[in-house]
Design a protein around this motif. Structure first.
Motif, short mmCIF file in Angstrom:
data_model
loop_
_atom_site.label_atom_id
_atom_site.label_comp_id
_atom_site.label_asym_id
_atom_site.label_seq_id
_atom_site.Cartn_x
_atom_site.Cartn_y
_atom_site.Cartn_z
N GLY A 266 0.79 -1.23 0.00
CA GLY A 266 0.00 0.00 0.00
C GLY A 266 0.82 1.27 0.00
N PHE A 267 2.13 1.18 0.23
CA PHE A 267 2.96 2.38 0.26
C PHE A 267 3.00 3.00 -1.14
CE2 PHE A 267 7.08 4.64 0.19
CZ PHE A 267 6.91 5.45 1.30
N GLY A 268 2.62 4.27 -1.23
CA GLY A 268 2.60 4.96 -2.52
C GLY A 268 1.26 4.90 -3.22
N TYR A 269 0.31 4.17 -2.64
CA TYR A 269 -1.02 4.07 -3.25
C TYR A 269 -2.02 5.01 -2.58
CZ TYR A 269 0.56 -0.24 -5.53
OH TYR A 269 1.23 -1.16 -6.30
N VAL A 270 -2.09 4.93 -1.24
CA VAL A 270 -3.12 5.66 -0.51
C VAL A 270 -2.52 6.24 0.77
CG1 VAL A 270 -5.42 5.54 0.55
CG2 VAL A 270 -4.87 4.04 -1.37
N GLY A 271 -2.95 7.45 1.11
CA GLY A 271 -2.67 8.02 2.42
C GLY A 271 -3.97 7.98 3.22
N TYR A 272 -4.02 7.15 4.25
CA TYR A 272 -5.28 6.90 4.97
C TYR A 272 -5.48 7.90 6.10
CZ TYR A 272 -5.54 2.46 2.48
OH TYR A 272 -5.62 1.50 1.51
N SER A 273 -6.69 8.46 6.16
CA SER A 273 -7.05 9.39 7.22
C SER A 273 -7.06 8.69 8.57
CB SER A 273 -8.44 9.97 6.93
OG SER A 273 -8.98 10.60 8.06
N SER A 274 -6.87 9.47 9.62
CA SER A 274 -6.94 8.92 10.98
C SER A 274 -8.38 8.84 11.48
CB SER A 274 -6.12 9.79 11.94
OG SER A 274 -6.67 11.10 12.01
N GLY A 275 -9.34 9.29 10.65
CA GLY A 275 -10.73 9.25 11.06
C GLY A 275 -11.20 7.84 11.34
N ASP A 276 -11.99 7.68 12.39
CA ASP A 276 -12.53 6.37 12.78
C ASP A 276 -13.75 6.08 11.92
OD1 ASP A 276 -13.52 4.11 13.91
OD2 ASP A 276 -13.66 4.89 15.96
N SER A 277 -13.60 5.18 10.95
CA SER A 277 -14.70 4.91 10.02
C SER A 277 -15.87 4.18 10.67
CB SER A 277 -14.18 4.08 8.83
OG SER A 277 -13.71 2.82 9.26
N TYR A 278 -15.71 3.79 11.95
CA TYR A 278 -16.80 3.10 12.64
C TYR A 278 -17.75 4.08 13.34
CZ TYR A 278 -14.10 -1.23 12.03
OH TYR A 278 -13.42 -2.30 11.51
N THR A 279 -17.41 5.38 13.34
CA THR A 279 -18.28 6.39 13.95
C THR A 279 -18.74 7.36 12.88
OG1 THR A 279 -16.48 7.94 14.43
CG2 THR A 279 -16.95 6.22 16.09
N PRO A 280 -19.92 7.97 13.03
CA PRO A 280 -20.43 8.87 11.99
C PRO A 280 -19.49 10.02 11.66
CG PRO A 280 -22.19 8.26 13.50
CD PRO A 280 -20.92 7.73 14.10
N GLY B 223 -16.27 10.29 12.42
CA GLY B 223 -15.00 9.76 11.94
C GLY B 223 -15.09 9.29 10.50
N LEU B 224 -16.25 8.75 10.13
CA LEU B 224 -16.44 8.27 8.76
C LEU B 224 -16.39 9.43 7.76
CD1 LEU B 224 -17.06 5.98 6.79
CD2 LEU B 224 -19.50 6.31 7.27
N VAL B 225 -17.02 10.54 8.12
CA VAL B 225 -16.97 11.73 7.25
C VAL B 225 -15.52 12.17 7.06
CG1 VAL B 225 -17.60 14.16 7.06
CG2 VAL B 225 -19.29 12.49 7.86
N LYS B 226 -14.79 12.22 8.15
CA LYS B 226 -13.38 12.63 8.09
C LYS B 226 -12.56 11.65 7.25
CE LYS B 226 -9.54 13.56 11.32
NZ LYS B 226 -9.17 13.60 12.76
N TYR B 227 -12.82 10.37 7.43
CA TYR B 227 -12.08 9.33 6.71
C TYR B 227 -12.31 9.44 5.21
CZ TYR B 227 -10.23 4.60 5.86
OH TYR B 227 -9.50 3.53 5.42
N ARG B 228 -13.57 9.67 4.81
CA ARG B 228 -13.89 9.77 3.39
C ARG B 228 -13.33 11.05 2.77
NH1 ARG B 228 -19.27 10.46 2.21
NH2 ARG B 228 -18.74 9.95 0.04
N GLN B 229 -13.41 12.14 3.50
CA GLN B 229 -13.00 13.43 2.94
C GLN B 229 -11.49 13.58 2.82
OE1 GLN B 229 -14.80 16.40 5.45
NE2 GLN B 229 -16.74 16.40 4.31
N ASN B 230 -10.74 13.04 3.76
CA ASN B 230 -9.32 13.35 3.83
C ASN B 230 -8.39 12.29 3.23
OD1 ASN B 230 -9.98 15.73 5.09
ND2 ASN B 230 -9.63 14.95 7.16
N THR B 231 -8.85 11.04 3.15
CA THR B 231 -7.99 10.00 2.56
C THR B 231 -7.61 10.40 1.14
OG1 THR B 231 -8.88 8.22 3.93
CG2 THR B 231 -7.91 7.59 1.82
N GLU B 232 -6.33 10.25 0.80
CA GLU B 232 -5.83 10.67 -0.51
C GLU B 232 -5.34 9.47 -1.32
OE1 GLU B 232 -4.18 15.13 0.71
OE2 GLU B 232 -2.76 13.47 0.47
N TYR B 233 -5.57 9.55 -2.62
CA TYR B 233 -5.15 8.50 -3.55
C TYR B 233 -3.99 9.03 -4.38
CZ TYR B 233 -5.44 4.86 -7.15
OH TYR B 233 -5.17 3.82 -8.01
N TYR B 234 -2.88 8.27 -4.45
CA TYR B 234 -1.67 8.74 -5.12
C TYR B 234 -1.30 7.94 -6.37
CZ TYR B 234 -1.05 10.71 -0.43
OH TYR B 234 -1.24 11.37 0.76
#
Length: 662
Positions: free
Chosen positions: A389-403, A405-416
């Motif tokens: 996964g190194f060089g593919y995605v930068g994953y947000s620290s948002g907790d995708s199990y909480t409402p 955190g899920l918003v944060k996870y979706r908005q901030n995760t970056e695809y490289y």
């Protein structure tokens, strides 16, 4: 007045090798790379109605089956042979073509090498190599092996084809007499080094006896087919066709009868036999094809075994081997990760020094996300060089199990990464899990490209069943291997010295050795197999991916990005009907293996679950498949893939996931 001259631009021929090539597809490629494709008739004959607009010389390629085995043969067509000419495609023309080109023919060819003088010289070399066989079958030296008109009826030139088997080897070809153990190796770049194949009148007589037995052997296969008509036969009825000492792919008579009594074999047919080897008048090795009921969507398979004449009737004796084996490659269309230098040059990337589980130093990388005021609102995990996964995605620290955190996870995760821009190739040395002797506990595999000490294969566990044996200690429990797989295969429990895979050392015809061991490590025996066909290299596959790969066609909402996958109200919402569409490759003799879709989730106790579906052997003209999405309580991701396979069983896979999002 001189009548007008009618010029025919028809090209006809015969694709045969002692019998017609079954299901043969014949491709014509001209000097400019343009092509035509036709399907041969049941008797092996084919016809191109009009080749007048194509530039000679041509290279003909016939792909079909013979004696159950997949076959690819070539023949050249010269300038001046496009006006009603007849050109055969046989093992003999395969050798002639290879000698003219100086190498085994492939996807492309140099037109300048296919000239009349070169073909005359090549044909003379083939005639010298096989003079004993041709003389024994009454084929005069004046017969043109490439253009002579003949029928696939076991007489004359066709009988000469019955007498030999040609296999690709790493250096070129091995030509073997069907009778006895005479063989010779032919290197197209050095044909003068080849020794003429030994064959005499006694061999011809013995071959004739075996060919005369073919109708009785075919009748025996028809009797086997009749047992499966709309039902599962009794084990006793099957065993009545076996010899008392039957052993086939590791299974004795009882076990093989049980194997055949699976529902899969109901309405199966057993046909297209060919004599592969003559041991004596009462023992022959036969190859044949097994076709399954169309409703199963299973592709045909090959069986090769010995048949023995007992009390005047031909019985199945088996191959006497310890397992059923196959060699192939899997090529995957994947994304290219952002190079490490470019990734670490992104703004706000920082390093963290740490240690791994063994105490070795390790550097992790993170990237800060700022809001409009320049404040850090999130930190993306990039991982460490060498990580999956190194060089593919930068994953947000948002907790995708909480409402929130899920918003944060979706908005901030970056695809490289860059989707569909690279090819990964894996070697698949398969020991079929349901066709191996119960006495075998492991197998050591050695051969070109593999680590010097080889790789050990063992049976999969009941908890992680697999269709084929896996590499010992493999944390992925997988059958495929390349250099990147060393991270899973080479470990403390199973050290693999100099672990790696050198694809450049692998050729069509490369030989691999499986050494079988019992639980005490004692050698039970070994089996050798040659790679039927090495696929095109990664560069060619990528440049010509439309010919080899089926491609999933995803609209913007269906891309497997984190933003889409984790959208609880989007295309991947729980219970949604996701319709996958795809395009089909254009290369001849490609078949659709299947389409898969999997989702992953955790339950309330954070136990991991996978919901997978794989629709196999779909009709090749189908272009869509509806699937239902199951997200579970805590969604963890999803992937989809589509697989096709070529004439020799090599697979080509397009997989989409959060690394290759489209």
């Amino acid at each position: 007045m001189t009548p007008p001259v009618t010029v025919s631009h028809e090209l006809t021929g015969l694709a045969a090798a002692g019998a017609p090539l079954a299901d043969a597809v014949v491709t014509l490629k001209d000097a400019e790379g343009r092509g035509l494709v036709v399907t041969a008739a049941a008797d092996g004959s084919f016809r191109f109605a009009d080749v007048g607009t194509y530039k000679a010389p041509f290279l003909l390629t016939a792909k079909g089956t013979l004696g159950g085995a997949s076959v690819e043969l070539h023949a050249p067509v010269l300038v001046g042979e496009t006006n009603g000419a007849h050109v055969n495609v046989t093992p003999l023309t395969e050798l002639i073509t290879a000698l003219a080109l100086g190498t085994a023919p492939g996807e492309t060819f140099d037109p300048a090498l296919l000239t009349a003088p070169k073909l005359q010289s090549a044909q003379a070399s083939v005639q010298a190599l096989l003079r004993a066989v041709l003389d024994a079958m009454g084929v005069a030296s004046t017969v043109d092996l490439r253009t002579a008109v003949f029928a696939a009826d076991h007489s004359g030139l066709d009988r000469a084809l019955d007498a030999i088997r040609i296999e690709r080897s790493a250096a070129g070809y091995t030509v073997t007499s069907v009778v006895g153990d005479s063989s010779t190796d032919l290197d197209p770049a050095a044909p003068q080094a080849a020794t003429p194949l030994a064959f005499d009148g006694g061999s011809a007589t013995q071959l004739g006896t075996a060919l005369n037995a073919l109708p009785a052997i075919r009748t025996r296969l028809q009797a086997l087919t009749a047992l499966f008509k709309a039902t599962t036969p009794a084990a006793a009825d099957l065993k009545a066709l076996f010899t008392a000492d039957f052993l086939h792919t590791g299974l004795d008579a009882d076990d093989f009868a049980a194997f055949l009594r699976k529902p899969l074999y109901v309405n199966a047919s057993f046909d297209n036999p060919r004599i592969l080897s003559v041991i004596d008048d009462s023992n022959v090795v036969v190859g044949y094809r097994v076709h399954f009921d169309a409703a199963t969507k299973e592709r045909p398979i090959t069986e090769t075994l010995r048949m023995q004449k007992v009390a005047g009737a031909w019985q199945f004796k088996g191959d006497g081997e310890l397992a059923a084996l196959s060699l192939s490659f899997e090529s995957r269309l994947v994304a290219t990760p952002l190079a490490q230098e470019a990734l670490l040059a992104l703004p706000r990337v920082r390093a963290q020094s740490t240690v791994d589980g063994s105490g070795a130093p390790r550097t992790l990388y993170w990237r800060d996300v700022l809001d409009a005021a320049g404040e850090v609102v999130d930190t993306l995990y990039l991982g460490a060089p060498g990580d999956y996964g190194f060089g593919y995605v930068g994953y947000s620290s948002g907790d995708s199990y909480t409402p929130d955190g899920l918003v944060k996870y979706r908005q901030n995760t970056e695809y490289y990464a860059t989707p569909n821009s690279a090819i990964e190739q894996y070697f698949i040395p398969a020991i079929l899990s349901d066709r191996v002797s119960p006495h075998v506990a492991s197998a050591l595999l050695t051969g070109p490209g593999l680590p010097g000490g080889g790789l050990t294969l063992t049976a999969p566990t009941a908890e992680r069943p697999r269709w084929a044996w896996i590499f010992k200690g493999d944390s992925d429990a997988w059958t495929a291997f390349n250099a990147s797989r060393c991270r899973a295969v080479n470990n403390a429990a199973n050290p693999v010295p100099d672990c790696g895979f050198d694809l450049s050392k692998v050729q069509t015809g490369s030989e691999y050795v499986f050494s079988f061991r019992d639980a005490g490590g004692n050698v039970l025996g070994e089996m050798r197999r040659r790679l039927p066909a090495k696929p095109a290299d990664a560069t060619q596959l990528l440049a010509d991916k439309g010919r080899f790969f089926a491609r999933l066609q995803l609209d913007a909402s269906q891309k497997f990005s984190v933003a889409n996958l984790y959208d609880e109200n989007g295309a991947f919402k729980d219970g949604a009907m996701l319709v996958l569409h795809w395009s089909f490759p254009t290369a001849p003799k490609m078949s659709l293996h299947g389409v898969g879709f999997s989702t992953f989730y955790s339950d309330a106790a954070f136990n991991f679950h996978e919901v997978s579906r794989f629709d196999s052997y779909l009709d090749s003209d189908r272009q869509s498949l509806p699937l239902t999405v199951t997200r579970g309580l805590h969604f963890n991701g999803a992937y989809a893939n589509i697989e096709v396979y070529d004439h020799f069983g090599n697979t080509y896979k397009h997989e989409v996931n959060d690394h290759n999002i489209e």
